[in-house]
Design a protein around this motif. Structure first.
Motif, PDB file in Angstrom:
ATOM      1  N   THR A   1     -32.416  21.435  20.771  1.00 15.83           N
ATOM      2  CA  THR A   1     -31.234  20.605  20.547  1.00 15.83           C
ATOM      3  C   THR A   1     -31.615  19.134  20.490  1.00 15.83           C
ATOM      4  OG1 THR A   1     -30.798  20.528  22.916  1.00 15.83           O
ATOM      5  CG2 THR A   1     -29.666  22.230  21.650  1.00 15.83           C
ATOM      6  N   ALA A   2     -32.650  18.727  21.233  1.00 18.24           N
ATOM      7  CA  ALA A   2     -33.056  17.315  21.227  1.00 18.24           C
ATOM      8  C   ALA A   2     -33.660  16.936  19.883  1.00 18.24           C
ATOM      9  CB  ALA A   2     -34.060  17.059  22.348  1.00 18.24           C
ATOM     10  N   ARG A   3     -34.377  17.841  19.258  1.00 16.70           N
ATOM     11  CA  ARG A   3     -34.982  17.530  17.960  1.00 16.70           C
ATOM     12  C   ARG A   3     -33.942  17.415  16.864  1.00 16.70           C
ATOM     13  NH1 ARG A   3     -38.831  22.088  17.767  1.00 16.70           N
ATOM     14  NH2 ARG A   3     -39.759  21.822  19.783  1.00 16.70           N
ATOM     15  N   SER A   4     -32.868  18.190  16.975  1.00 22.62           N
ATOM     16  CA  SER A   4     -31.879  18.197  15.906  1.00 22.62           C
ATOM     17  C   SER A   4     -31.010  16.944  15.921  1.00 22.62           C
ATOM     18  CB  SER A   4     -30.998  19.446  16.009  1.00 22.62           C
ATOM     19  OG  SER A   4     -30.255  19.407  17.214  1.00 22.62           O
ATOM     20  N   ARG A   5     -30.922  16.260  17.076  1.00 22.87           N
ATOM     21  CA  ARG A   5     -30.093  15.054  17.156  1.00 22.87           C
ATOM     22  C   ARG A   5     -30.888  13.843  16.699  1.00 22.87           C
ATOM     23  NH1 ARG A   5     -27.944  14.855  23.042  1.00 22.87           N
ATOM     24  NH2 ARG A   5     -28.386  17.012  23.399  1.00 22.87           N
ATOM     25  N   ARG A   6     -30.426  13.214  15.665  1.00 23.43           N
ATOM     26  CA  ARG A   6     -31.031  11.974  15.192  1.00 23.43           C
ATOM     27  C   ARG A   6     -29.947  10.915  15.146  1.00 23.43           C
ATOM     28  NH1 ARG A   6     -34.880  13.880  10.214  1.00 23.43           N
ATOM     29  NH2 ARG A   6     -36.345  15.045  11.491  1.00 23.43           N
ATOM     30  N   PRO A   7     -30.319   9.659  15.350  1.00 23.43           N
ATOM     31  CA  PRO A   7     -29.296   8.615  15.289  1.00 23.43           C
ATOM     32  C   PRO A   7     -28.781   8.488  13.856  1.00 23.43           C
ATOM     33  CG  PRO A   7     -31.476   7.661  15.564  1.00 23.43           C
ATOM     34  CD  PRO A   7     -31.620   9.141  15.701  1.00 23.43           C
ATOM     35  N   PRO A   8     -27.518   8.160  13.703  1.00 19.38           N
ATOM     36  CA  PRO A   8     -26.966   8.006  12.351  1.00 19.38           C
ATOM     37  C   PRO A   8     -27.668   6.876  11.605  1.00 19.38           C
ATOM     38  CG  PRO A   8     -25.309   7.539  14.040  1.00 19.38           C
ATOM     39  CD  PRO A   8     -26.539   7.955  14.736  1.00 19.38           C
ATOM     40  N   THR A   9     -27.680   6.972  10.288  1.00 19.26           N
ATOM     41  CA  THR A   9     -28.390   5.978   9.479  1.00 19.26           C
ATOM     42  C   THR A   9     -27.766   4.594   9.631  1.00 19.26           C
ATOM     43  OG1 THR A   9     -27.045   6.590   7.568  1.00 19.26           O
ATOM     44  CG2 THR A   9     -29.194   7.651   7.793  1.00 19.26           C
ATOM     45  N   ALA A  10     -26.458   4.543   9.861  1.00 12.74           N
ATOM     46  CA  ALA A  10     -25.810   3.240  10.041  1.00 12.74           C
ATOM     47  C   ALA A  10     -26.366   2.532  11.275  1.00 12.74           C
ATOM     48  CB  ALA A  10     -24.302   3.409  10.169  1.00 12.74           C
ATOM     49  N   LEU A  11     -26.587   3.297  12.326  1.00 14.51           N
ATOM     50  CA  LEU A  11     -27.140   2.718  13.547  1.00 14.51           C
ATOM     51  C   LEU A  11     -28.562   2.231  13.320  1.00 14.51           C
ATOM     52  CD1 LEU A  11     -26.668   2.165  16.552  1.00 14.51           C
ATOM     53  CD2 LEU A  11     -27.590   4.430  17.013  1.00 14.51           C
ATOM     54  N   VAL A  12     -29.327   2.985  12.558  1.00 11.29           N
ATOM     55  CA  VAL A  12     -30.701   2.570  12.253  1.00 11.29           C
ATOM     56  C   VAL A  12     -30.695   1.270  11.469  1.00 11.29           C
ATOM     57  CG1 VAL A  12     -32.777   3.221  10.994  1.00 11.29           C
ATOM     58  CG2 VAL A  12     -31.585   4.920  12.353  1.00 11.29           C
ATOM     59  N   ARG A  13     -29.769   1.159  10.513  1.00 11.75           N
ATOM     60  CA  ARG A  13     -29.683  -0.077   9.719  1.00 11.75           C
ATOM     61  C   ARG A  13     -29.303  -1.268  10.584  1.00 11.75           C
ATOM     62  NH1 ARG A  13     -26.296   2.589   4.908  1.00 11.75           N
ATOM     63  NH2 ARG A  13     -27.985   3.716   3.917  1.00 11.75           N
ATOM     64  N   VAL A  14     -28.353  -1.054  11.494  1.00 11.11           N
ATOM     65  CA  VAL A  14     -27.922  -2.140  12.375  1.00 11.11           C
ATOM     66  C   VAL A  14     -29.088  -2.585  13.261  1.00 11.11           C
ATOM     67  CG1 VAL A  14     -26.442  -2.671  14.352  1.00 11.11           C
ATOM     68  CG2 VAL A  14     -25.482  -1.553  12.359  1.00 11.11           C
ATOM     69  N   LYS A  15     -29.839  -1.621  13.783  1.00  8.59           N
ATOM     70  CA  LYS A  15     -30.985  -1.972  14.620  1.00  8.59           C
ATOM     71  C   LYS A  15     -32.011  -2.762  13.820  1.00  8.59           C
ATOM     72  CE  LYS A  15     -30.931   1.661  18.088  1.00  8.59           C
ATOM     73  NZ  LYS A  15     -31.667   2.798  18.651  1.00  8.59           N
TER      74      LYS A  15
ATOM     75  N   ARG B   1     -31.398  -4.685  11.233  1.00  9.66           N
ATOM     76  CA  ARG B   1     -30.862  -6.032  11.023  1.00  9.66           C
ATOM     77  C   ARG B   1     -30.999  -6.874  12.280  1.00  9.66           C
ATOM     78  NH1 ARG B   1     -25.122  -5.047   8.782  1.00  9.66           N
ATOM     79  NH2 ARG B   1     -25.669  -3.485   7.267  1.00  9.66           N
ATOM     80  N   ILE B   2     -30.708  -6.284  13.409  1.00  4.24           N
ATOM     81  CA  ILE B   2     -30.824  -7.015  14.673  1.00  4.24           C
ATOM     82  C   ILE B   2     -32.271  -7.433  14.889  1.00  4.24           C
ATOM     83  CG2 ILE B   2     -30.713  -6.750  17.182  1.00  4.24           C
ATOM     84  CD1 ILE B   2     -28.207  -5.052  16.745  1.00  4.24           C
ATOM     85  N   GLY B   3     -33.208  -6.546  14.563  1.00  6.04           N
ATOM     86  CA  GLY B   3     -34.618  -6.875  14.716  1.00  6.04           C
ATOM     87  C   GLY B   3     -35.025  -8.046  13.846  1.00  6.04           C
ATOM     88  N   VAL B   4     -34.536  -8.065  12.593  1.00  8.51           N
ATOM     89  CA  VAL B   4     -34.871  -9.160  11.678  1.00  8.51           C
ATOM     90  C   VAL B   4     -34.273 -10.458  12.192  1.00  8.51           C
ATOM     91  CG1 VAL B   4     -34.442 -10.048   9.359  1.00  8.51           C
ATOM     92  CG2 VAL B   4     -35.156  -7.685   9.671  1.00  8.51           C
ATOM     93  N   ARG B   5     -33.024 -10.392  12.664  1.00  6.00           N
ATOM     94  CA  ARG B   5     -32.386 -11.608  13.172  1.00  6.00           C
ATOM     95  C   ARG B   5     -33.088 -12.135  14.421  1.00  6.00           C
ATOM     96  NH1 ARG B   5     -25.896 -10.642  12.385  1.00  6.00           N
ATOM     97  NH2 ARG B   5     -25.969 -10.474  10.126  1.00  6.00           N
ATOM     98  N   LEU B   6     -33.504 -11.234  15.292  1.00  4.34           N
ATOM     99  CA  LEU B   6     -34.228 -11.681  16.490  1.00  4.34           C
ATOM    100  C   LEU B   6     -35.551 -12.333  16.116  1.00  4.34           C
ATOM    101  CD1 LEU B   6     -33.631  -8.765  19.001  1.00  4.34           C
ATOM    102  CD2 LEU B   6     -32.806 -11.100  19.171  1.00  4.34           C
ATOM    103  N   LYS B   7     -36.203 -11.789  15.111  1.00  2.34           N
ATOM    104  CA  LYS B   7     -37.479 -12.374  14.684  1.00  2.34           C
ATOM    105  C   LYS B   7     -37.249 -13.777  14.118  1.00  2.34           C
ATOM    106  CE  LYS B   7     -41.464 -11.427  11.763  1.00  2.34           C
ATOM    107  NZ  LYS B   7     -42.042 -10.516  10.777  1.00  2.34           N
ATOM    108  N   LYS B   8     -36.217 -13.940  13.291  1.00  2.93           N
ATOM    109  CA  LYS B   8     -35.912 -15.262  12.738  1.00  2.93           C
ATOM    110  C   LYS B   8     -35.543 -16.247  13.845  1.00  2.93           C
ATOM    111  CE  LYS B   8     -34.368 -13.880   8.140  1.00  2.93           C
ATOM    112  NZ  LYS B   8     -33.211 -13.831   7.227  1.00  2.93           N
ATOM    113  N   LEU B   9     -34.764 -15.775  14.814  1.00  2.56           N
ATOM    114  CA  LEU B   9     -34.378 -16.635  15.932  1.00  2.56           C
ATOM    115  C   LEU B   9     -35.590 -17.065  16.739  1.00  2.56           C
ATOM    116  CD1 LEU B   9     -32.027 -17.842  17.596  1.00  2.56           C
ATOM    117  CD2 LEU B   9     -32.011 -15.729  18.891  1.00  2.56           C
ATOM    118  N   ARG B  10     -36.506 -16.124  16.978  1.00  2.44           N
ATOM    119  CA  ARG B  10     -37.716 -16.453  17.730  1.00  2.44           C
ATOM    120  C   ARG B  10     -38.549 -17.497  16.993  1.00  2.44           C
ATOM    121  NH1 ARG B  10     -39.408 -11.441  18.549  1.00  2.44           N
ATOM    122  NH2 ARG B  10     -40.823 -11.441  16.800  1.00  2.44           N
TER     123      ARG B  10
END
Length: 114
Positions: free
Chosen positions: A46-60, A62-71
């Motif tokens: 059951t753990a293998r079958s659960r993957r985060p939704p693609t929208a959440l991956v995209r948001v993460k 974007r957040i990573g890119v913004r944090l890098k720019k801020l840094r």
């Protein structure tokens, strides 16, 4: 043909008239091992079958890119501030070393008015 797991049922507790203590511990250990293995195989599938939704991956992402720019922006601001402080300290050292700098002749010592 039946799968191997169906052919061999899980070991269960058995009430016998006379059971050796070591044999009882062995049977109990086999039962507990089998139980843990069953839980592990059921939870891992059951753990293998659960993957985060693609929208959440995209948001993460974007957040990573913004944090890098801020840094990077903070690093740039920090460098500019450091240079400004160093410049002021250098000017202050010059003033101290030269006895007050340009305006030293116009500064009068404080004292009672004559």
């Amino acid at each position: 043909m039946l799968p191997a797991s169906a052919a061999t049922p899980p070991p269960a507790y058995g009430k016998l008239d006379k059971m050796d203590a070591a044999e009882a511990r062995h049977i109990k250990a086999q039962f507990l091992i089998h139980k843990v293995l069953e839980e592990a195989t059921s939870s891992s599938s059951t753990a293998r079958s659960r993957r985060p939704p693609t929208a959440l991956v995209r948001v993460k992402a974007r957040i990573g890119v913004r944090l890098k720019k801020l840094r990077l922006a903070i690093r740039g601001i920090r460098v500019c501030a450091r240079r400004a402080v160093q410049r002021h300290l250098r000017n202050l050292r010059r003033l101290i070393a030269h006895g007050g700098g340009r305006g030293s002749s116009s500064v009068k010592p404080a004292g009672p008015p004559s």
